[in-house]
Design a protein around this motif. Structure first.
Motif, PDB file in Angstrom:
ATOM      1  N   ILE A 247       0.857  -1.120  -0.166  1.00  0.00           N
ATOM      2  CA  ILE A 247      -0.092  -0.040  -0.091  1.00  0.00           C
ATOM      3  C   ILE A 247       0.955   1.152   0.053  1.00  0.00           C
ATOM      4  N   ALA A 248       2.040   1.134   0.264  1.00  0.00           N
ATOM      5  CA  ALA A 248       2.954   2.390   0.295  1.00  0.00           C
ATOM      6  C   ALA A 248       3.028   2.622  -1.243  1.00  0.00           C
ATOM      7  N   GLY A 249       3.113   1.492  -2.016  1.00  0.00           N
ATOM      8  CA  GLY A 249       3.129   1.914  -3.430  1.00  0.00           C
ATOM      9  C   GLY A 249       1.805   2.175  -3.936  1.00  0.00           C
ATOM     10  N   SER A 250       0.893   2.461  -3.059  1.00  0.00           N
ATOM     11  CA  SER A 250      -0.605   2.850  -3.611  1.00  0.00           C
ATOM     12  C   SER A 250      -1.128   1.685  -4.229  1.00  0.00           C
ATOM     13  N   ARG A 251      -0.802   0.391  -4.075  1.00  0.00           N
ATOM     14  CA  ARG A 251      -1.290  -0.630  -4.592  1.00  0.00           C
ATOM     15  C   ARG A 251      -2.142  -1.400  -3.557  1.00  0.00           C
ATOM     16  N   GLN A 252      -3.361  -2.079  -4.069  1.00  0.00           N
ATOM     17  CA  GLN A 252      -4.453  -2.634  -3.320  1.00  0.00           C
ATOM     18  C   GLN A 252      -3.908  -3.993  -2.689  1.00  0.00           C
ATOM     19  N   ALA A 253      -4.305  -4.277  -1.436  1.00  0.00           N
ATOM     20  CA  ALA A 253      -4.002  -5.594  -0.853  1.00  0.00           C
ATOM     21  C   ALA A 253      -5.122  -6.625  -0.891  1.00  0.00           C
ATOM     22  N   LEU A 254      -5.256  -7.784  -1.344  1.00  0.00           N
ATOM     23  CA  LEU A 254      -6.466  -8.679  -0.766  1.00  0.00           C
ATOM     24  C   LEU A 254      -5.851  -9.737  -0.258  1.00  0.00           C
ATOM     25  N   LEU A 255      -6.792  -9.980   1.053  1.00  0.00           N
ATOM     26  CA  LEU A 255      -6.267 -11.137   2.008  1.00  0.00           C
ATOM     27  C   LEU A 255      -7.449 -12.004   2.048  1.00  0.00           C
ATOM     28  N   LEU A 256      -7.466 -13.124   1.551  1.00  0.00           N
ATOM     29  CA  LEU A 256      -8.340 -14.184   1.736  1.00  0.00           C
ATOM     30  C   LEU A 256      -8.274 -15.018   2.814  1.00  0.00           C
ATOM     31  N   LEU A 257      -9.212 -15.279   3.818  1.00  0.00           N
ATOM     32  CA  LEU A 257      -9.463 -16.267   4.642  1.00  0.00           C
ATOM     33  C   LEU A 257     -10.384 -17.466   4.411  1.00  0.00           C
ATOM     34  N   PRO A 258     -10.086 -18.527   5.023  1.00  0.00           N
ATOM     35  CA  PRO A 258     -11.004 -19.648   4.547  1.00  0.00           C
ATOM     36  C   PRO A 258     -12.407 -19.576   5.141  1.00  0.00           C
TER      37      PRO A 258
END
Ligand SMILES: [Zn+2]
Ligand SMILES: [Zn+2]
Length: 733
Positions: A247-258
């Motif tokens: 996110i410091a590079g202003s890109r989004q992160a997606l975290l998947l949980l089961p």
DNA sequence: AGCACGCCGACT
DNA sequence: GTCGGCGTGCTC
């Protein structure tokens, strides 16, 4: 109707229409609609049969294969801008092709609930309340006669407030309405926090630092990492720091949980670390909440999206990092409708969108380990537990010939007692809920059966009934055998209720929690349990697999597996992998922090290769042997596998249909096995059968499956019969 | 999947 | 007479 004017003179587009039909539908762009406004990824309203439906534009069609007289015009264009960018369209197309699922059912998965209904996308902000000009003009001590209204006024004088914050402040919707009625306040949108900041990281171990650096180095392009980290080794900290870089590079992160149940504690951890907009997406939310989160994700406002499997389809303006936590977990595989693996879709998505992908697990799937071996994924290992805590010691208890109480041996009970005496906690894992697995006649061997399934009924005590765990059918406890009339009915196999009863009698006054789908009904019971677990007092936790999922039990030093044999002789080729993962996951609950843990496995097969060696060896060593076996037997990850499944009102009908499909397939590039009845052929009154397809390569499998589906589609479908395909099935039973 | 049309049994 | 049962056929 459509044919008054030469249709060929109008441009044609192919659309994904919400229908189970495995094809696209062509529509004309009428005079009154600007063809430039009809872009791929736009929603349109179209006539379909006798009704109007929402569809998505796929692409322009130069020459339609459909009879021109049948072509109908688009009714309306619903979006000015496409809701799906070209990469996302490509992903959805891939999903439809790979899983052989109707495109009209796949595309809507990338839309929020309101978007699927054809409504405008939700606005991003949270619904809130602000003062009107008149409200702003009031003096600070106004509304003295009504303290609640005065309190609300004071809050709003500071700044506009989200409705959720007002609820938390104890202000009822009635008070809100009163202020609105007085024209002092109006509803508004509160924009999320625009900051994308990360707080200070925990000092990483050298292993963690290596993993973080490796992930960081690949940000900006596609690379898939397998983060193989034993329980307690700090995988989450690696996620947090990798996301901070992303996110410091202003890109989004997606975290998947089961599963949904894991989101609250993960969200809490993320809120602690990040001063950034975080969106949670799962099926437990209201449509409105999902709509807003979806919009924020697509608009690029959400820095971080945390979600369960369906969130893998959320559009992201600038995706940078996709993390799949507990990647081995079967919860990532949807078992009805579109049968997809969110983990596999995530990897494909990363590949298409030039994202870094991280698959994390203490017990990685055989597929992922194989991908490491083939050089497709980069392996990142975490072998030390935080604070240097040691790994649990494991021992098998041979229960043959031993007297068991509630399924528990004397040795198990003694060890529980010692654990409690030391002021520590014990966690006991039982495979089944209920009191007992079944009910049997001592005289003739009759077993109580479900009326709708090929399965026995489980005995429940609260309330006292026989219950089918596959369909929910239940009946009263019979006093006599239904076959010979004898009265000596005995329960077989132990369930959580029975072990609980014995433990309650053995350890009166000790806190005892039972965790299974019977006790963990609402959100409240789950929360209550988790706060109870943090209490350091001696306690016993007993439950099913539910208990093993990801939760932290800092005070547990003993883990007991009451019936390890239950998973031992699973005929599915993934049986051993499952057993291994379960044992290592369960063992991972023991001995966090400074207390060493121990694991006891009760078994009648202490000589079984997995029981004898599990937990003494590293998971990776055992997994490597399973990979070796799969290669020898030619099973996945060697080649590829798929299944055509059938459910029907009679077994013969299903088998007959699949036989017909098989007959019309003259393939040499793939092997067809079956058709065969499923392991439990009758379930909830339906008969299930299947045709297994194996091929040496993905390409050959895709080819075979495309033909298989085409053949099945061309065949007349007997009434009451459903068929569908399952690519990379997680079980073939 | 919807949603129509269509052709036979038991209700006002 | 018609209300409604679900068989079968179609959707650009
Ligand atoms: Zn009997
Ligand atoms: Zn049943």
């Amino acid at each position: 109707m459509a044919g008054h004017e030469p249709p060929a003179s109008r441009p044609i587009v192919a659309c994904a229409v919400q229908t189970p039909l495995r094809r696209a539908f062509d529509y004309l762009i009428p005079h009154n609609i600007d063809p430039g406004a009809v872009m791929p990824g736009n929603r349109v309203q179209v006539p379909f049969g006798r009704r109007q439906v929402v569809a998505l534009i796929l692409h322009r069609v130069d020459v339609s294969t459909v009879d021109p007289m049948k072509l109908k015009p688009i009714t309306a264009v619903l979006d000015e801008q496409p809701l799906l960018d070209p990469l996302h369209q490509q992903l959805m197309r891939w999903v439809s092709d790979y899983y052989l699922h109707p495109i009209g059912e796949v595309y809507p998965l990338a839309l929020s609930p309101c978007e699927r209904r054809g409504e405008p996308p939700a606005s991003m902000g949270e619904p809130g309340l602000k003062l009107t000009l008149r409200g702003q003009g009031l003096p600070e001590n106004a509304l003295k006669r009504s303290p609640r209204q005065a309190q609300l006024l004071a809050l709003l004088q500071a700044e506009a407030q989200p409705l959720s914050a007002l609820r938390d402040a104890g202000i009822s919707t009635g008070i809100v309405r009163q202020l609105i009625a007085k024209d002092l306040a109006v509803r508004c949108q509160i924009d999320g926090n625009p900051a994308w900041n990360a707080g200070p990281p925990l000092p990483p171990s050298s292993e963690q630092q290596e993993a973080i650096s490796a992930i960081r180095d690949t940000l900006g392009g596609y690379r898939c990492h397998l983060l193989d980290g034993i329980t307690g080794s700090g995988k989450t900290e690696v996620y947090l720091q990798a996301i901070a870089s992303c996110i410091a590079g202003s890109r989004q992160a997606l975290l998947l949980l089961p599963e949904i149940g894991l989101t609250p504690q993960m969200l809490a951890r993320f809120k602690e670390r990040f001063d950034a907009p975080i969106v949670v997406l799962h099926s437990g939310l209201s449509d409105g909440e999902r709509d807003r989160g979806w919009s924020a994700a697509r608009a690029g406002k959400a820095a971080i999206v945390i979600g369960t499997r369906s969130a893998v389809f959320v559009p992201l303006a600038r995706p940078g990092l996709i993390i799949v936590d507990e990647e081995h977990d079967a919860g990532y595989s949807q078992q009805d409708g579109l049968r997809y693996s969110a983990r596999d879709v995530a990897v494909k998505r990363g590949h298409l969108a030039d994202c870094t992908v991280v698959l994390g697990s203490a017990t990685p799937s055989i597929e992922s380990l194989d991908n490491v071996n083939r050089g497709r994924y980069q392996l990142l290992r975490l072998r030390q537990r935080a604070g240097g805590a040691s790994l649990p010691s494991a021992r098998a208890i041979d229960v043959r010939g031993l007297a068991l109480r509630g399924g528990l041996s004397t040795e198990m009970l003694d060890t529980v007692r010692q654990t409690l005496d030391r002021g520590e906690q014990a966690l006991l894992f039982v495979h089944r809920r209920g009191f007992a697995a079944g009910l049997q006649c001592h005289d003739c061997g009759w077993v109580a059966q479900c009326r709708h399934c090929d399965a026995g009924l489980a005995v429940h005590r609260h309330p006292i009934r026989l219950r089918c765990h596959h369909c929910g059918w239940n009946r009263d406890l019979p006093g006599h055998c239904q076959h010979c009339g004898g009265s000596r009915l005995a329960s077989t196999g132990v369930g959580t209720e029975q072990s609980e009863a014995v433990l309650a009698a053995q350890f009166p006054g000790t806190a005892l929690y039972r965790v299974d789908s019977d006790t963990m009904t609402g959100k409240g019971s789950r929360d209550a349990f988790h706060s109870a677990v943090r209490d350091p007092a001696p306690a016993i936790m007993i439950g099913t697999q539910m208990l093993t999922k990801g939760h932290h039990f800092p005070r547990v030093t003993l883990v007991g597996v009451v019936d390890a044999d239950n998973l031992l002789f699973n005929p599915d080729f993934r049986g051993e992998e499952r057993l291994l993962q379960l044992l290592y996951q369960v063992a991972g609950r023991a001995g966090r922090g400074d207390h060493p843990g121990q694991v006891l496995l009760q078994t009648r097969h202490p000589e079984h290769p997995i029981i004898a060696r599990a937990l003494r060896e590293e998971y990776g060593v055992m997994a490597a042997e399973i990979i070796e076996q799969r290669y020898q037997r030619g099973l996945p990850p060697v080649g590829a596998m798929a299944v055509m499944r059938c459910d029907s009102t009679s077994l013969d009908q299903g088998i007959g249909f699949l036989q017909q499909v098989k007959r019309e397939m003259n393939t040499t590039a793939s092997t067809l096995i079956g058709p065969l009845p499923a392991a439990m052929a009758r379930r909830a009154g339906r008969f299930r059968s299947q045709l297994i397809v194996m091929a040496d390569t993905r390409r050959a499998l895709a080819l075979a499956m495309n033909t298989l589906v085409a053949v099945a589609e061309a065949l007349p479908r007997p009434s009451g019969l459903n068929w569908f395909v399952d690519i990379d099935p997680i079980e073939t039973l």
